[in-house]
Design a protein around this motif. Structure first.
Motif, short mmCIF file in Angstrom:
data_model
loop_
_atom_site.label_atom_id
_atom_site.label_comp_id
_atom_site.label_asym_id
_atom_site.label_seq_id
_atom_site.Cartn_x
_atom_site.Cartn_y
_atom_site.Cartn_z
N GLN A 59 24.30 43.68 71.24
CA GLN A 59 23.50 44.41 70.27
C GLN A 59 24.08 44.18 68.87
OE1 GLN A 59 23.16 48.55 71.12
NE2 GLN A 59 21.91 49.00 69.31
N VAL A 60 23.19 43.87 67.94
CA VAL A 60 23.63 43.60 66.57
C VAL A 60 23.75 44.90 65.80
CG1 VAL A 60 23.02 42.50 64.40
CG2 VAL A 60 22.58 41.31 66.56
N GLN A 61 24.85 45.03 65.09
CA GLN A 61 25.04 46.18 64.22
C GLN A 61 25.49 45.69 62.85
OE1 GLN A 61 28.13 48.96 65.32
NE2 GLN A 61 27.17 50.63 64.19
N VAL A 62 24.71 46.02 61.84
CA VAL A 62 25.01 45.65 60.46
C VAL A 62 25.35 46.91 59.68
CG1 VAL A 62 24.08 44.67 58.34
CG2 VAL A 62 23.53 43.61 60.54
N VAL A 63 26.44 46.84 58.92
CA VAL A 63 26.89 48.02 58.18
C VAL A 63 27.19 47.63 56.74
CG1 VAL A 63 28.62 49.84 57.99
CG2 VAL A 63 27.88 49.05 60.25
N GLU A 64 26.52 48.31 55.82
CA GLU A 64 26.79 48.13 54.39
C GLU A 64 27.73 49.23 53.92
OE1 GLU A 64 22.34 47.09 55.02
OE2 GLU A 64 23.74 48.67 55.61
N SER A 65 28.57 48.90 52.95
CA SER A 65 29.49 49.88 52.38
C SER A 65 29.82 49.50 50.95
CB SER A 65 30.78 49.97 53.22
OG SER A 65 31.46 48.72 53.20
N GLY A 66 30.50 50.42 50.26
CA GLY A 66 30.96 50.13 48.92
C GLY A 66 30.16 50.77 47.80
N GLY A 67 29.08 51.43 48.17
CA GLY A 67 28.28 52.09 47.15
C GLY A 67 28.99 53.33 46.60
N GLY A 68 28.39 53.92 45.58
CA GLY A 68 28.98 55.11 45.00
C GLY A 68 28.33 55.44 43.68
N LEU A 69 28.96 56.37 42.98
CA LEU A 69 28.50 56.80 41.67
C LEU A 69 29.37 56.14 40.61
CD1 LEU A 69 26.83 58.67 39.80
CD2 LEU A 69 28.57 60.43 40.21
N VAL A 70 28.74 55.51 39.65
CA VAL A 70 29.47 54.80 38.60
C VAL A 70 28.74 54.97 37.28
CG1 VAL A 70 28.28 52.61 39.04
CG2 VAL A 70 30.57 52.60 38.03
N GLN A 71 29.48 54.95 36.20
CA GLN A 71 28.86 55.03 34.89
C GLN A 71 28.26 53.69 34.49
OE1 GLN A 71 31.90 56.59 32.23
NE2 GLN A 71 31.08 58.66 32.47
N ALA A 72 27.29 53.74 33.63
CA ALA A 72 26.68 52.51 33.12
C ALA A 72 27.77 51.63 32.51
CB ALA A 72 25.63 52.84 32.08
N GLY A 73 27.68 50.34 32.81
CA GLY A 73 28.69 49.40 32.36
C GLY A 73 29.79 49.14 33.37
N GLY A 74 29.84 49.97 34.39
CA GLY A 74 30.88 49.84 35.41
C GLY A 74 30.55 48.78 36.45
N SER A 75 31.43 48.70 37.44
CA SER A 75 31.30 47.69 38.48
C SER A 75 31.48 48.31 39.87
CB SER A 75 32.35 46.58 38.31
OG SER A 75 32.19 45.91 37.09
N LEU A 76 30.85 47.68 40.84
CA LEU A 76 31.04 48.02 42.24
C LEU A 76 30.98 46.74 43.05
CD1 LEU A 76 28.69 51.13 42.77
CD2 LEU A 76 31.20 51.13 42.89
N ARG A 77 31.63 46.73 44.20
CA ARG A 77 31.50 45.62 45.13
C ARG A 77 31.01 46.16 46.46
NH1 ARG A 77 35.83 41.31 47.65
NH2 ARG A 77 36.49 43.15 48.82
N LEU A 78 29.86 45.68 46.86
CA LEU A 78 29.28 46.06 48.14
C LEU A 78 29.73 45.07 49.21
CD1 LEU A 78 25.61 46.91 47.12
CD2 LEU A 78 27.67 48.33 46.98
N SER A 79 29.88 45.59 50.41
CA SER A 79 30.24 44.76 51.56
C SER A 79 29.22 44.95 52.67
CB SER A 79 31.63 45.14 52.09
OG SER A 79 32.63 44.95 51.13
N CYS A 80 29.04 43.90 53.44
CA CYS A 80 28.12 43.94 54.59
C CYS A 80 28.83 43.26 55.75
CB CYS A 80 26.83 43.22 54.25
SG CYS A 80 25.74 42.89 55.66
N THR A 81 29.11 44.01 56.79
CA THR A 81 29.74 43.45 57.97
C THR A 81 28.77 43.53 59.14
OG1 THR A 81 30.70 45.59 58.57
CG2 THR A 81 32.02 44.13 57.19
N ALA A 82 28.98 42.66 60.12
CA ALA A 82 28.07 42.62 61.25
C ALA A 82 28.81 42.38 62.55
CB ALA A 82 27.02 41.54 61.05
N ASN A 83 28.47 43.14 63.55
CA ASN A 83 28.93 42.88 64.92
C ASN A 83 27.79 42.25 65.69
OD1 ASN A 83 31.54 44.00 64.63
ND2 ASN A 83 30.70 46.06 64.85
N GLY A 84 28.08 41.19 66.42
CA GLY A 84 27.05 40.54 67.20
C GLY A 84 26.18 39.60 66.40
N LEU A 85 26.59 39.30 65.18
CA LEU A 85 25.80 38.42 64.32
C LEU A 85 26.78 37.62 63.46
CD1 LEU A 85 22.78 37.88 63.41
CD2 LEU A 85 23.31 39.34 61.46
#
Length: 124
Positions: A1-27
């Motif tokens: 069974q495939v499971q995809v999980v996104e993470s890394g989101g949040g609250l940030v002020q304009a001009g800021g940065s974030l890095r999102l991640s996407c991991t997958a089991n079975g894919l």
């Protein structure tokens, strides 16, 4: 069974940065064109960026070009989205998915294995 999980989101002020991640089991992500999509409040889901499985060719929506960068770590089987110079209009739920039907990179109906998403909120 495939499971995809996104993470890394949040609250940030304009001009800021974030890095999102996407991991997958079975894919194995490197076998697919992988993409990031987003859906803001009251808006349709839109394509943000994609990375091809061969040659690692990148695609970006005009609205994020020069600010967002997509990448993949095959050893970790993880897809990333580095988001810089964030704007309030970037506020959305962000999803990653794998393209399973041939088509344009921005066509959401060509993708499968969607995760639950990660929320990005940019304050002004």
């Amino acid at each position: 069974q495939v499971q995809v999980v996104e993470s890394g989101g949040g609250l940030v002020q304009a001009g800021g940065s974030l890095r999102l991640s996407c991991t997958a089991n079975g894919l194995t992500l490197q076998r697919y064109r992988m993409a990031w999509f987003r859906q803001g409040p009251g808006k349709n889901r839109e394509a943000v960026s994609a990375l091809s499985q061969v040659g690692q060719i990148t695609q970006y929506a005009d609205s994020v070009l020069g600010r967002f960068y997509i990448s993949r770590d095959d050893a970790k089987n993880t897809l990333y989205l580095q988001m810089n110079s964030l704007k309030p209009e970037d506020t959305a739920m962000y999803y990653c998915a794998a393209q399973v039907v041939a088509g344009n990179w921005y066509e959401a109906d060509k993708y499968a294995y969607w995760g639950q998403g990660t929320q990005v909120t940019v304050s002004s």
